[in-house]
Design a protein around this motif. Sequence first.
Motif, short mmCIF file in Angstrom:
data_model
loop_
_atom_site.label_atom_id
_atom_site.label_comp_id
_atom_site.label_asym_id
_atom_site.label_seq_id
_atom_site.Cartn_x
_atom_site.Cartn_y
_atom_site.Cartn_z
N HIS A 113 -39.87 -4.46 -31.29
CA HIS A 113 -40.40 -5.35 -32.32
C HIS A 113 -39.22 -6.01 -33.02
O HIS A 113 -38.54 -5.38 -33.83
N GLU A 114 -38.94 -7.29 -32.69
CA GLU A 114 -37.70 -7.92 -33.15
C GLU A 114 -37.91 -9.03 -34.17
O GLU A 114 -36.95 -9.70 -34.56
N THR A 115 -39.13 -9.25 -34.63
CA THR A 115 -39.37 -10.36 -35.55
C THR A 115 -39.44 -9.93 -37.01
O THR A 115 -39.38 -10.77 -37.90
N GLY B 229 -46.35 -6.53 -36.76
CA GLY B 229 -46.34 -5.15 -36.29
C GLY B 229 -47.60 -4.77 -35.54
O GLY B 229 -47.58 -3.94 -34.63
N TYR B 230 -48.72 -5.40 -35.90
CA TYR B 230 -49.98 -5.11 -35.22
C TYR B 230 -49.88 -5.41 -33.73
O TYR B 230 -50.50 -4.74 -32.90
N ASP C 253 -48.33 -2.58 -31.70
CA ASP C 253 -49.31 -1.51 -31.44
C ASP C 253 -50.26 -1.90 -30.31
O ASP C 253 -50.58 -1.07 -29.45
N ARG C 254 -50.72 -3.14 -30.33
CA ARG C 254 -51.66 -3.59 -29.29
C ARG C 254 -51.02 -3.56 -27.91
O ARG C 254 -51.62 -3.08 -26.94
N VAL C 255 -49.81 -4.08 -27.81
CA VAL C 255 -49.14 -4.14 -26.50
C VAL C 255 -48.84 -2.73 -25.99
O VAL C 255 -48.99 -2.45 -24.80
N GLU C 256 -48.42 -1.84 -26.89
CA GLU C 256 -48.15 -0.46 -26.48
C GLU C 256 -49.42 0.19 -25.92
O GLU C 256 -49.38 0.88 -24.88
N SER C 257 -50.54 -0.03 -26.60
CA SER C 257 -51.80 0.54 -26.16
C SER C 257 -52.22 -0.02 -24.80
O SER C 257 -52.68 0.72 -23.92
#
Length: 288
Positions: A8-10, A14-15, A18-22
């Motif tokens: 997460h570089e921005t 943050g949401y 979490d979505r991409v990880e899931s």
Amino acid sequence: MTDAKVLHETGKHGYLQDRVESILDEVVPVVRETTQLELPALVVFRIVDAETWLIDSEGDLTGFVSRFRARRPRWHAPAIGLVERMSLGRFRKVAPLLGGVLVMGATTAGPADQSQTMLVPEALAHSGVLSSPYYLTQLVAHELVHHAQNLATRHREVWAAEKPAALLRAGSVKFVEEGHAYWADQEVTRRLFGEPKDIHTAPASIHSDVYQDAMKNKTIARMRRGPDVYTEGRKIVTAAIEAVGPSLFNRVWTDFSLLPTKDELKRPGRWAERLVAEAVSTDQGAAA
């Protein structure tokens, strides 16, 4: 075993991390099973701003050109330099529209045999990817397939041993890479959701006004002329995989001679027929 990491570089959104990880947790094994390709030990997805996307995408482009230049005779250097300057000039002209609005995801070469995918939150919103979790899943699956392809071809180095221009996605390379990833993301979403989910056929209303205006840009329109590498690529890849199956199809990643010719790009059935014939010949040779 594949470790998937989302950076997460921005400093915000943050949401989305979490979505991409899931999604990665769910999609990694399905992509492997669907394509029958191995994934790198580490898969990296980066959530970046448009400026970072521009800088790193340009670096990826110049890196491939440098690798191409190293394989050509020294006297070709001036011509290659001219092509590079022209390509970079065109890229820089439209880069703000691409990275900040139009490009849904971009997978570039990483260290060793790894790849990394950049996602720009604003572009995901403008393009409509964030309008449905289905579309974000399709995108993650699509880009994940590029990681597997890059591992198989060592970022096209396997093909470049036969044809250096493959490093620049010349000929049928871009059609095979994008068509295969498109075929796979449709298969993955079908397995996960019961039917394929395809942002390419979604209603225009999911796109922002900024996105629709960017698509009307004259330079963007010129770039989009000719056969679409996604839809046309998917046609030829689907025909080939239906003919020989994903395992035998995967020989194309390590054998440049198996890539479709110009004629076969126009006639998907012919490439499928040749792959079948090659498979039969290989089996007969092994049996002998």
